[in-house]
Design an enzyme around this catalytic site. Structure first.
Site, short mmCIF file in Angstrom:
data_model
loop_
_atom_site.label_atom_id
_atom_site.label_comp_id
_atom_site.label_asym_id
_atom_site.label_seq_id
_atom_site.Cartn_x
_atom_site.Cartn_y
_atom_site.Cartn_z
N ASP A 209 -21.62 -27.40 4.71
CA ASP A 209 -21.23 -27.53 3.31
C ASP A 209 -20.01 -26.67 3.01
O ASP A 209 -19.92 -25.53 3.47
CB ASP A 209 -22.41 -27.07 2.43
CG ASP A 209 -22.15 -27.28 0.96
OD1 ASP A 209 -22.15 -28.46 0.53
OD2 ASP A 209 -21.93 -26.29 0.24
N GLU A 259 -17.73 -30.45 5.92
CA GLU A 259 -17.24 -30.93 4.63
C GLU A 259 -15.92 -30.20 4.36
O GLU A 259 -15.90 -29.07 3.89
CB GLU A 259 -18.24 -30.64 3.50
CG GLU A 259 -17.83 -31.31 2.20
CD GLU A 259 -18.44 -30.68 0.95
OE1 GLU A 259 -18.38 -31.33 -0.11
OE2 GLU A 259 -18.96 -29.56 1.01
C1 GLC Z 1 -20.85 -29.39 -1.61
C2 GLC Z 1 -22.03 -30.29 -1.88
C3 GLC Z 1 -22.28 -30.29 -3.36
C4 GLC Z 1 -22.59 -28.88 -3.80
C5 GLC Z 1 -21.48 -27.92 -3.39
C6 GLC Z 1 -21.91 -26.49 -3.51
O1 GLC Z 1 -19.67 -29.88 -2.14
O2 GLC Z 1 -21.81 -31.56 -1.35
O3 GLC Z 1 -23.33 -31.15 -3.71
O4 GLC Z 1 -22.73 -28.84 -5.19
O5 GLC Z 1 -21.11 -28.10 -2.05
O6 GLC Z 1 -22.79 -26.15 -2.50
#
Ligand code: GLC
Length: 534
Positions: A209, A259
């Site tokens: 993440d 991500e």
């Molecule tokens: C990422 C996740 C999202 C979350 C954020 C904070 O972007 O996909 O859902 O709110 O991280 O952890």
């Protein structure tokens, strides 16, 4: 008892179809209105029948669920709303029995304010070693009444919160999500242990993440628009962290998907060097409008940026953070942008669905791996959530202007004639299902050869049986304005018509699959895609 995984090779992830499970909204096994692991276990046959290679679970750990589980209180415990660790282990084994791998979600940038480390840091006070695990600072201004710097938040609002003793702590997201200090060796050690903990339990991969946000400028200097490097996005130190993670993953033959939202493709590709992450999400493609030239450019740029590092591309149309595809493609502006989300944007769902079907065939024909977000295979639209039921912090932190992300997180419809559309047999679902939700129920679509579910099943079946799909080369074919046409190995051809007119198909032997019927004249209608064999 374990059956072989469908892709037996070590590099299964280069071509995989990975299904994203948002456990809270997938299926409610115990009737409390919240989805859970029991619900997922009961639906594994649906996922096996759909033909996916792996499941990515958004966080299922102990959490106050302020940000849907992205506020983790303990990585080694499953949240009781979802089940137990023993059940997670069973689920991993049962999925394996269906030939499906499991990927878990690690949130290294921050923890929940209920995490033991943060509670200890609050209790221990300024100057304590416990506070060094986070970013605690005195404030600016005469009495420390101003936040330590001006960093913009990833959600709207402030990035600093002041505690009782006068110090402030950093949180790029909600105040309930304090950022960890990645310059501290204990933070690195702990996450390496967490990785081992889950790899030991048989998970085949980890989604990381907010992967480009962990490292911070040590001076916590103010953000200045247009000045590089950004004080907290894409800091160089990150690569060293991911190299050490890669060494751990290699020992378990596990894989990473990061991500990584970065506009600069060269910077993006650095995360995918052979000793770093295996893959990263392709947000350029996700955000791209339904426009032939823009899509082609997104595809070309993606393939070009991945080629030098030898990493496969990933293709994603939606996830738990963005507007559902059928709704987005039915709007006037078919791109995705967090900044422009508003309530009540009109959409033409018939048009959006037609395009989403074509986009599914386009995406599944591209080289690399594909992510399918739960409900995408049912063609679910984005729901408008009644204001008093919204839970997403993005809505609250925007002062109520951003509708937030709950509209793509509505509990799934499984059975048309069951209470709550078969999501669960007891309490009302944690988010209300909109009227007409049963229309999308999986059991109805299973019997309808023209349904979205039937299209996905057939596409995944073909993709799995045709070695030309997945990782490998792509060659564009000459095509008229507004038409995307390319070949893959083994004589496979994909054609997508984004022009307003029907078009002739290129020469071929067999039509393998279409997102809709051809015209009576054999031409490909607008917003329709086909797979052919030359
Ligand atoms: C990422 C996740 C999202 C979350 C954020 C904070 O972007 O996909 O859902 O709110 O991280 O952890």
């Amino acid at each position: 008892m374990a059956a072989p995984y469908s892709h037996r090779t070590d590099d299964w992830w280069r071509s995989a179809v990975i299904y994203q499970v948002y456990p809270r909204s997938f299926a409610d096994g115990d009737g409390d209105g919240t989805g859970d692991l029991a619900g997922v276990r009961a639906r594994l046959p649906h996922l096996a029948e759909l033909g996916v290679d792996a499941l990515w679970f958004t966080p299922w750990y102990l959490s106050p669920l302020v940000d849907g589980g992205y506020d983790v209180a303990d990585y080694r415990t499953i949240d009781p709303a979802f089940g137990t660790l023993a059940e997670a282990e069973k689920l991993i084994a049962e999925a394996r029995g269906h030939g499906i791998r499991v990927i878990v979600d690690i949130v290294p940038n921050h923890v929940s304010d209920q995490h033991a480390w943060f509670r200890a840091a609050l209790a221990a006070g300024p100057g304590s070693p416990e506070r060094e695990l986070f970013h605690f600072r005195p404030g600016r201004g005469e009495n420390g009444e101003l936040p330590p710097n001006n960093w913009p938040s990833q959600f709207s609002g402030r990035t600093w919160t002041r505690v009782g003793d006068g110090e402030w702590y950093l949180h790029l997201f909600a105040p309930e999500q304090p950022d960890l200090n990645w310059a501290h060796p204990a933070v690195r050690r702990e996450h390496e242990d967490v990785l081992r903990f889950w790899f030991e339990r048989g998970v085949a991969g980890v989604r990381i993440d907010s992967a480009a946000l962990l490292a911070k400028d040590p001076a916590l200097a103010d953000f200045v628009e247009g000045v590089d490097p950004h004080p907290y996005i894409d800091q160089d130190e990150l690569h060293d962290i991911y190299r050490s993670w890669r060494a751990i993953a290699d020992a378990y033959r596990a894989v990473f998907v990061g991500e990584v939202w970065l506009p600069d493709s060269e910077r993006f590709a650095r995360y995918l060097r052979p000793d770093e992450l295996h893959t990263a999400f392709n947000f350029t493609f996700l955000a791209c409008p339904w426009d032939p030239d823009r899509l082609r450019r997104a595809i070309d740029d993606t393939l070009a940026e991945h080629a030098p590092v030898g990493a496969p591309a990933t293709w994603v149309l939606c996830n738990h953070d963005v507007t559902r595809t059928v709704t987005r493609y039915g709007r006037e502006d078919t791109g995705f942008d967090f900044a422009t989300k508003t309530f009540g944007t009109p959409t033409d769902l018939a048009l959006g669905t037609r395009r989403a079907r074509a986009a599914a065939l386009l995406t599944l024909a591209l080289p690399g791996s594909v992510y399918v977000y739960q409900g995408e295979e049912l063609g679910l639209p984005e729901a408008e959530i009644p204001l008093d039921r919204i839970q997403d912090p993005m809505y609250f932190r925007s002062g109520g202007t951003d509708p937030g992300r709950d509209g793509c997180r509505v509990p799934l419809p499984w059975t048309a004639d069951a209470p709550h559309a078969g999501f669960g047999a007891g309490a009302d679902p944690w988010l209300p299902q909109p009227e007409g939700w049963t229309h999308y129920a999986a059991d109805r679509q299973r019997l309808d050869p023209s349904s979205m579910l039937a299209l996905y099943r057939e596409a995944l079946r073909l993709r799995r049986s045709e070695p030309g799909f997945g990782d490998g080369p792509l060659h564009w074919l000459p095509a008229g304005d507004g038409v995307l046409a390319f070949t893959r190995a083994e004589g496979l051809i994909c054609v997508v018509n984004l022009s307003p007119q029907p078009v002739e198909l290129p020469g071929h032997r067999t039509l393998l699959l279409g997102s809709g019927p051809l015209g009576t004249d054999g031409r490909l209608p607008r917003d329709t895609a086909v797979w052919l064999r030359a």
